[in-house]
Design an enzyme around this catalytic site. Structure first.
Site, short mmCIF file in Angstrom:
data_model
loop_
_atom_site.label_atom_id
_atom_site.label_comp_id
_atom_site.label_asym_id
_atom_site.label_seq_id
_atom_site.Cartn_x
_atom_site.Cartn_y
_atom_site.Cartn_z
N LYS A 316 -9.16 5.45 -0.96
CA LYS A 316 -9.76 5.93 0.30
C LYS A 316 -10.23 7.38 0.18
CE LYS A 316 -7.26 2.72 3.22
NZ LYS A 316 -6.36 2.48 4.33
N ASP A 372 -9.64 2.39 10.10
CA ASP A 372 -8.19 2.29 10.35
C ASP A 372 -7.89 2.93 11.71
OD1 ASP A 372 -7.58 1.01 7.98
OD2 ASP A 372 -7.14 2.86 6.89
N GLY A 402 6.15 8.22 7.07
CA GLY A 402 5.14 8.15 6.01
C GLY A 402 4.08 9.21 6.21
N GLY A 404 1.00 9.00 4.01
CA GLY A 404 -0.10 8.59 3.15
C GLY A 404 -1.37 8.37 3.97
N GLY A 405 -2.25 7.53 3.43
CA GLY A 405 -3.55 7.29 4.06
C GLY A 405 -3.43 6.70 5.46
P1 NAP Z 1 -0.06 5.37 0.66
O1 NAP Z 1 -1.13 6.34 0.92
O2 NAP Z 1 0.24 4.95 -0.73
O3 NAP Z 1 1.29 5.91 1.33
C1 NAP Z 1 2.51 5.22 1.18
C2 NAP Z 1 3.57 5.90 2.05
O4 NAP Z 1 4.77 5.13 1.93
C3 NAP Z 1 3.91 7.32 1.57
O5 NAP Z 1 4.19 8.09 2.70
C4 NAP Z 1 5.15 7.09 0.72
O6 NAP Z 1 5.99 8.20 0.63
C5 NAP Z 1 5.83 6.00 1.51
N1 NAP Z 1 6.78 5.25 0.71
C6 NAP Z 1 6.49 4.39 -0.28
N2 NAP Z 1 7.66 3.88 -0.77
C7 NAP Z 1 8.66 4.45 -0.08
C8 NAP Z 1 10.07 4.31 -0.12
N3 NAP Z 1 10.66 3.48 -0.98
N4 NAP Z 1 10.80 5.01 0.75
C9 NAP Z 1 10.22 5.86 1.64
N5 NAP Z 1 8.88 6.02 1.73
C10 NAP Z 1 8.11 5.32 0.88
O7 NAP Z 1 -0.36 4.02 1.45
P2 NAP Z 1 -1.11 3.82 2.85
O8 NAP Z 1 -2.53 3.56 2.64
O9 NAP Z 1 -0.73 4.92 3.76
O10 NAP Z 1 -0.46 2.45 3.33
C11 NAP Z 1 0.85 2.42 3.86
C12 NAP Z 1 1.07 1.09 4.55
O11 NAP Z 1 0.14 0.92 5.61
C13 NAP Z 1 0.86 -0.09 3.61
O12 NAP Z 1 1.89 -1.02 3.81
C14 NAP Z 1 -0.45 -0.69 4.07
O13 NAP Z 1 -0.50 -2.10 3.89
C15 NAP Z 1 -0.44 -0.35 5.54
N6 NAP Z 1 -1.80 -0.32 6.09
C16 NAP Z 1 -2.13 -1.27 7.00
C17 NAP Z 1 -3.38 -1.28 7.55
C18 NAP Z 1 -3.71 -2.34 8.56
O14 NAP Z 1 -4.90 -2.55 8.85
N7 NAP Z 1 -2.73 -3.00 9.15
C19 NAP Z 1 -4.34 -0.33 7.18
C20 NAP Z 1 -3.98 0.65 6.25
C21 NAP Z 1 -2.70 0.63 5.70
P3 NAP Z 1 5.77 9.31 -0.52
O15 NAP Z 1 4.72 10.25 0.01
O16 NAP Z 1 7.10 9.92 -0.66
O17 NAP Z 1 5.34 8.58 -1.74
#
Ligand code: NAP
Length: 529
Positions: A316, A372, A402, A404-405
């Site tokens: 992204k 999003d 969290g 992240g993105g």
């Molecule tokens: P990302 O940028 O990779 O961020 C992942 C986040 O999860 C980070 O804050 C990371 O913490 C945290 N994390 C991962 N493993 C962890 C653990 N074991 N314990 C604690 N924190 C942990 O991913 P993202 O794009 O934000 O996506 C996150 C979630 O949102 C995903 O499940 C995705 O499927 C969902 N999502 C859904 C939609 C929808 O349309 N429903 C759209 C976008 C995303 P660190 O910074 O410490 O690594």
């Protein structure tokens, strides 16, 4: 015409019944994999059926990715025996063909006259066409190494199946179809990417003059990695409506095998009568790979028209950077969030520039948006008990898990609604950076999340996502009944966090609602409806 070829790889049912099932399911040809079927007499009986439709006969050795264990002499004798029963097409590996003049002569005797070959042998009844094949199960090294030799061969059809590392290679494969056609190649071509990274070529080949694509009757009967089954090809990939002008959409990510977006966007385009298809594009996680893929999709020669992409983890931010470096348009909202999850080619998305507040954009450029954000607004609205509108939560507080993105879009949307955000993240520096960017949001230590006193909890971590469906980012005893619990994860649709929240009597919002709303916003941008 691009034929759907169903490989027959065993004798779980008589060959005639299997072929009938394939034709009844709209296959055009069957391929008899004699090396896998393992019963030459059953094959001979099938081939002897009067007025049977043409089929492909293939006997691959282990070195060629098959299961033939006999000697080379025995294999050529079997090709001779079965070839005289006129299957229609005989598939021979280039390495076998090049092995000796004797082999070439024997194969030539069971084929129609080959280019530059001897005049038709009057004594033979064989009318088969020769498919010469190259397979590379390890990578792309055969791609350039064997192509010229294949093209210089006298075969009636040419096939090269390689294993792309990612979708950049898949685009190279697609481009060769049209380039070969434009340079005068009139023979049937099958240029196939095997494995997950090549799956798009099995669908999009139809938009690029492919002679055929291999599709098993069901996944368990695939004859090579990455084949998409016949039903999925017709029903989920819009096979019936594909042609060379079909607009191509897809999801770019790494990995993307489990993305539900193809299903959602293909059925939406089918319902609305839009001439497009949506496939998965796994692109290696670094920026250079993303940029190489997008440069090809946007400006590459000999490719079908790429019209739009969904962008997911980890690309992204790469999408935002690519747009900025290439003079594309980033919507004000995507710029503020710092991430682009939707790319649209402006020449196919008339009105998109106005829609995202970037009127006057170059008509041939690309535009980036973050839908999003729309997903978060829908997710919040779905939980509001009285009006169903997100404004109902104005003045409330939220604990964001969290950074992240997804968290970026969540914080931006919640702040626009008027919700105060506290960000908890496993890596504290990321929480602090996000809070600083979205002040007055604040960061707090990850351990402190269990002591939150927020009205709303939003899980933006990947904790609880398939396959770790029993994990939760928050212990159940940190969830009080008055809290709104929002989940971004949509696989599974009810995460452990949501199950705990429901058990505690909370109002919940599911990642499904967010997913469908962000997909609907993408569709509006791409199709204007
Ligand atoms: P990302 O940028 O990779 O961020 C992942 C986040 O999860 C980070 O804050 C990371 O913490 C945290 N994390 C991962 N493993 C962890 C653990 N074991 N314990 C604690 N924190 C942990 O991913 P993202 O794009 O934000 O996506 C996150 C979630 O949102 C995903 O499940 C995705 O499927 C969902 N999502 C859904 C939609 C929808 O349309 N429903 C759209 C976008 C995303 P660190 O910074 O410490 O690594």
């Amino acid at each position: 015409m691009t034929r759907i070829i169903v490989p027959i790889v065993d004798l779980h049912a008589p060959l005639k019944a299997q072929a009938f099932t394939a034709y009844a399911a709209d296959a055009d040809l069957v391929e008899l994999r004699a090396d896998l079927i393992g019963d030459p007499d059953a094959i001979a009986d099938y081939l002897a059926i009067p007025d049977r439709p043409p089929c492909i006969l293939t006997i691959r050795s282990a070195a060629e990715g098959g299961a033939w264990e006999g000697s080379e002499t025995e294999r050529i004798s079997l090709i001779d025996r079965l070839g005289l029963l006129n299957p229609g097409f005989i598939d021979v590996e280039l390495s076998t063909w090049r092995a000796s003049a004797n082999i070439r002569q024997k194969i030539g005797l069971v084929c129609q006259r080959l280019r530059g070959g001897e005049p038709e042998n009057a004594t033979t009844r064989a009318k088969n066409q020769l498919i010469l094949s190259v397979h590379d199960f390890q990578g792309m090294s055969a791609w350039d190494r064997d192509w010229d030799e294949l093209r210089g061969s006298p075969a009636h059809m040419l096939k090269i199946a390689v294993t792309p590392a990612d979708s950049c290679d898949a685009l190279r494969i697609l481009a060769r179809y049209r380039a070969a056609r434009e340079s005068g190649e009139a023979r049937g071509l099958m240029l196939i990417g095997m494995g997950e990274a090549g799956a798009a070529t099995r669908v999009l080949g139809k938009c690029c003059y492919a002679w055929g694509t291999y599709a098993p009757i069901d996944e368990s009967r695939a004859s090579a990695p990455g084949q998409i089954d016949l039903r999925a090809l017709w029903l989920s990939h819009r096979w019936g409506s594909l042609w060379r002008g079909t607009k191509i959409y897809g999801v770019i990510g790494w990995p993307v095998a489990h993305s539900r977006s193809p299903q959602v966007h293909n059925s939406l385009m089918a319902e609305r009568g839009i001439d497009g298809v949506y496939v998965r594009f796994p692109v290696a996680p670094d920026y250079a790979s993303f940029a190489a893929f997008m440069d090809q999709a946007a400006h590459g020669q000999h490719l079908p028209p790429f019209a739009g992409f969904s962008v997911t983890i980890p690309h992204k931010e790469h999408a935002l950077r690519w747009l900025r470096e290439r003079g594309g348009v980033v919507s004000p909202r995507a710029a503020r969030i710092g991430a682009v999850n939707t790319l649209a080619a402006l020449r196919f998305a008339l009105g998109a520039a106005d829609a995202v507040g970037a009127a006057g954009a170059q008509p041939h450029g690309w535009i980036g948006e973050n839908t999003d954000y729309d997903g978060v607004v829908a997710l919040v609205g779905a939980t509001c008990p009285n009006t169903g509108k997100p404004d109902e939560l104005r003045g409330k507080s939220a604990a964001i898990l969290g950074a992240g993105g997804a968290a970026r879009a969540v914080v931006a949307a919640l702040q626009d609604i008027g919700v105060r955000c506290t960000i908890y993240n496993r890596t504290p520096a990321r929480a602090e950076a996000l809070a600083a960017e979205f002040a007055p949001a604040v960061a707090a230590p990850w351990q402190a999340r269990t002591r939150h006193n927020a009205d709303i909890i939003v899980n933006c971590t990947s904790v609880g996502m398939h396959p770790d469906i029993d994990d939760s980012p928050l212990p159940a005893d940190s969830i009080s009944p008055a809290t709104f619990v929002l989940e971004t994860i949509y696989n599974p649709s009810q995460t452990r966090l949501i199950r705990d929240a429901l058990a505690a009597g909370c109002r919940v919002g599911l990642g499904d609602a967010m997913f469908h709303a962000q997909a609907a916003a993408q569709a509006r941008l791409w199709h204007g409806k």
